[in-house]
Design a protein around this motif. Structure first.
Motif, PDB file in Angstrom:
ATOM      1  N   TYR A  18      55.748  28.563  32.033  1.00  0.00           N
ATOM      2  CA  TYR A  18      56.088  27.281  31.772  1.00  0.00           C
ATOM      3  C   TYR A  18      55.450  26.399  32.353  1.00  0.00           C
ATOM      4  O   TYR A  18      55.132  26.429  33.600  1.00  0.00           O
ATOM      5  CB  TYR A  18      57.522  27.155  31.834  1.00  0.00           C
ATOM      6  N   GLY A  19      55.011  25.158  31.570  1.00  0.00           N
ATOM      7  CA  GLY A  19      54.436  23.960  32.452  1.00  0.00           C
ATOM      8  C   GLY A  19      53.867  22.847  31.434  1.00  0.00           C
ATOM      9  O   GLY A  19      53.945  23.040  30.402  1.00  0.00           O
ATOM     10  N   ALA A  20      53.324  21.658  32.125  1.00  0.00           N
ATOM     11  CA  ALA A  20      52.765  20.938  31.223  1.00  0.00           C
ATOM     12  C   ALA A  20      51.227  21.470  30.468  1.00  0.00           C
ATOM     13  O   ALA A  20      50.882  22.661  30.764  1.00  0.00           O
ATOM     14  CB  ALA A  20      52.086  19.985  32.125  1.00  0.00           C
ATOM     15  N   GLY A  21      50.891  20.759  29.412  1.00  0.00           N
ATOM     16  CA  GLY A  21      49.906  20.978  28.595  1.00  0.00           C
ATOM     17  C   GLY A  21      48.604  21.179  29.421  1.00  0.00           C
ATOM     18  O   GLY A  21      48.381  20.489  30.343  1.00  0.00           O
ATOM     19  N   LEU A  22      47.719  22.057  29.207  1.00  0.00           N
ATOM     20  CA  LEU A  22      46.507  22.698  29.884  1.00  0.00           C
ATOM     21  C   LEU A  22      46.604  22.840  31.378  1.00  0.00           C
ATOM     22  O   LEU A  22      45.741  22.457  32.197  1.00  0.00           O
ATOM     23  CB  LEU A  22      45.640  21.421  29.672  1.00  0.00           C
ATOM     24  N   CYS A  23      47.686  23.055  31.766  1.00  0.00           N
ATOM     25  CA  CYS A  23      47.883  23.457  33.180  1.00  0.00           C
ATOM     26  C   CYS A  23      47.510  24.977  33.568  1.00  0.00           C
ATOM     27  O   CYS A  23      47.366  25.091  34.944  1.00  0.00           O
ATOM     28  CB  CYS A  23      49.439  23.412  33.771  1.00  0.00           C
ATOM     29  N   GLY A  24      47.489  25.562  32.663  1.00  0.00           N
ATOM     30  CA  GLY A  24      46.924  27.119  32.924  1.00  0.00           C
ATOM     31  C   GLY A  24      47.596  28.153  32.817  1.00  0.00           C
ATOM     32  O   GLY A  24      47.672  29.160  33.118  1.00  0.00           O
ATOM     33  N   TYR A  77      55.069  35.668  28.208  1.00  0.00           N
ATOM     34  CA  TYR A  77      54.950  34.672  27.012  1.00  0.00           C
ATOM     35  C   TYR A  77      54.452  33.175  27.710  1.00  0.00           C
ATOM     36  O   TYR A  77      54.587  33.248  28.862  1.00  0.00           O
ATOM     37  CB  TYR A  77      56.419  34.072  26.593  1.00  0.00           C
ATOM     38  N   THR A  78      53.833  32.610  27.110  1.00  0.00           N
ATOM     39  CA  THR A  78      53.564  31.003  27.459  1.00  0.00           C
ATOM     40  C   THR A  78      54.235  30.190  26.550  1.00  0.00           C
ATOM     41  O   THR A  78      54.405  30.549  25.343  1.00  0.00           O
ATOM     42  CB  THR A  78      51.992  30.625  27.677  1.00  0.00           C
ATOM     43  N   VAL A  79      54.590  28.903  26.912  1.00  0.00           N
ATOM     44  CA  VAL A  79      55.225  27.889  25.989  1.00  0.00           C
ATOM     45  C   VAL A  79      54.024  27.109  25.703  1.00  0.00           C
ATOM     46  O   VAL A  79      52.987  26.512  26.437  1.00  0.00           O
ATOM     47  CB  VAL A  79      56.201  27.136  26.727  1.00  0.00           C
ATOM     48  N   ARG A 109      47.915  14.554  36.957  1.00  0.00           N
ATOM     49  CA  ARG A 109      48.644  15.490  36.269  1.00  0.00           C
ATOM     50  C   ARG A 109      50.167  15.347  36.885  1.00  0.00           C
ATOM     51  O   ARG A 109      51.162  16.151  36.275  1.00  0.00           O
ATOM     52  CB  ARG A 109      48.200  16.828  35.671  1.00  0.00           C
ATOM     53  N   LEU A 110      50.363  14.477  37.841  1.00  0.00           N
ATOM     54  CA  LEU A 110      51.598  14.518  38.670  1.00  0.00           C
ATOM     55  C   LEU A 110      52.756  14.565  37.650  1.00  0.00           C
ATOM     56  O   LEU A 110      53.822  15.063  37.597  1.00  0.00           O
ATOM     57  CB  LEU A 110      51.605  13.650  39.761  1.00  0.00           C
ATOM     58  N   GLU A 111      52.510  13.201  36.984  1.00  0.00           N
ATOM     59  CA  GLU A 111      53.829  12.836  36.009  1.00  0.00           C
ATOM     60  C   GLU A 111      54.288  13.781  34.998  1.00  0.00           C
ATOM     61  O   GLU A 111      55.329  14.078  34.778  1.00  0.00           O
ATOM     62  CB  GLU A 111      53.593  11.393  35.736  1.00  0.00           C
ATOM     63  N   ALA A 112      53.032  14.567  34.462  1.00  0.00           N
ATOM     64  CA  ALA A 112      53.162  15.438  33.444  1.00  0.00           C
ATOM     65  C   ALA A 112      54.044  16.640  33.789  1.00  0.00           C
ATOM     66  O   ALA A 112      54.774  17.357  33.319  1.00  0.00           O
ATOM     67  CB  ALA A 112      51.930  16.005  32.991  1.00  0.00           C
ATOM     68  N   ASN A 113      53.682  17.035  35.280  1.00  0.00           N
ATOM     69  CA  ASN A 113      54.390  18.135  35.783  1.00  0.00           C
ATOM     70  C   ASN A 113      55.814  18.010  36.071  1.00  0.00           C
ATOM     71  O   ASN A 113      56.720  18.843  35.683  1.00  0.00           O
ATOM     72  CB  ASN A 113      53.790  18.459  37.283  1.00  0.00           C
ATOM     73  N   VAL A 114      56.314  16.644  36.573  1.00  0.00           N
ATOM     74  CA  VAL A 114      57.335  16.367  36.781  1.00  0.00           C
ATOM     75  C   VAL A 114      58.232  16.222  35.246  1.00  0.00           C
ATOM     76  O   VAL A 114      59.608  16.781  35.315  1.00  0.00           O
ATOM     77  CB  VAL A 114      57.658  14.838  37.326  1.00  0.00           C
TER      78      VAL A 114
END
Length: 197
Positions: A18-24, A77-79, A109-114
């Motif tokens: 789970y995570g923000a878009g394009l985080c890996g 799985y990835t979301v 990408r800090l805000e996207a992570n939060v």
């Protein structure tokens, strides 16, 4: 929750990245698939948009050994990270046994992570589980790039639950298998208190 097939003596565990878009997230699963012995892994199913982002999930059953005489198989799985796929992310989380929260370490990408962490908490709550109830590992990804946040800052914002942590560079495979081992260990430890069969 884990699915136990008594006749075949198999336990199926669902691990969600789970995570923000394009985080890996997808890079993690692709690396695991490439490294796993062919006899132990299933096909990697990847549904993507035209822009090559994961649309729904990557799914890969991976056999990881036995517990109490039962073979354990992980379903990875990835979301989708994009915010407009919220319903899909919630659906993929249903029945989850363990979560890898993948953090993009880049300052930009800090805000996207939060937002992704808040979204994870909201989705788990809607499914009737608190973040602390589901085994979780926080992976600080992209540690090989410039302009990244220091780990203490990321930990303060993105690991309030004190989950196990792994630093990684998923594209090159650094920390990927360690992350999978950590989340698998957490899930199996949690299962250890439950009766199987």
């Amino acid at each position: 929750m884990a699915f136990v097939n008594v006749p075949s003596r198999e336990i199926f565990l669902k691990i969600v990245y789970y995570g923000a878009g394009l985080c890996g997230k997808t890079a993690n699963v692709e690396h695991v698939h490439a490294r796993a012995p062919e006899a132990s892994r299933g096909n990697l199913v990847s549904l993507k948009t035209e822009s090559e982002r994961t649309l729904f999930f990557d799914f890969m059953p991976l056999e990881v050994g036995q517990i109490r005489g039962y073979r354990v198989r992980l379903h990875l799985y990835t979301v989708p990270g994009q915010v407009f796929y919220k319903a899909s992310r919630k659906l993929i989380l249903k029945g989850v046994d363990g979560v890898v929260f993948v953090v993009d370490s880049q300052t930009a990408r800090l805000e996207a992570n939060v937002e992704a962490l808040e979204d994870l908490g909201d989705n788990l709550a809607e499914l009737g589980a608190a973040r602390g109830e589901i085994p979780c590992v926080v992976q600080y990804n992209k540690r090989d790039l410039p302009e990244i946040e220091p780990i203490p800052r990321l930990r303060e914002l993105l690991n309030p639950m004190g989950a196990p942590e792994v630093e990684s560079a998923a594209k090159s495979g650094v920390g990927v298998m360690e992350t999978l081992q950590a989340v698998s260990r957490s899930v199996l430890q949690r299962m250890g208190g439950r009766k199987v069969a």
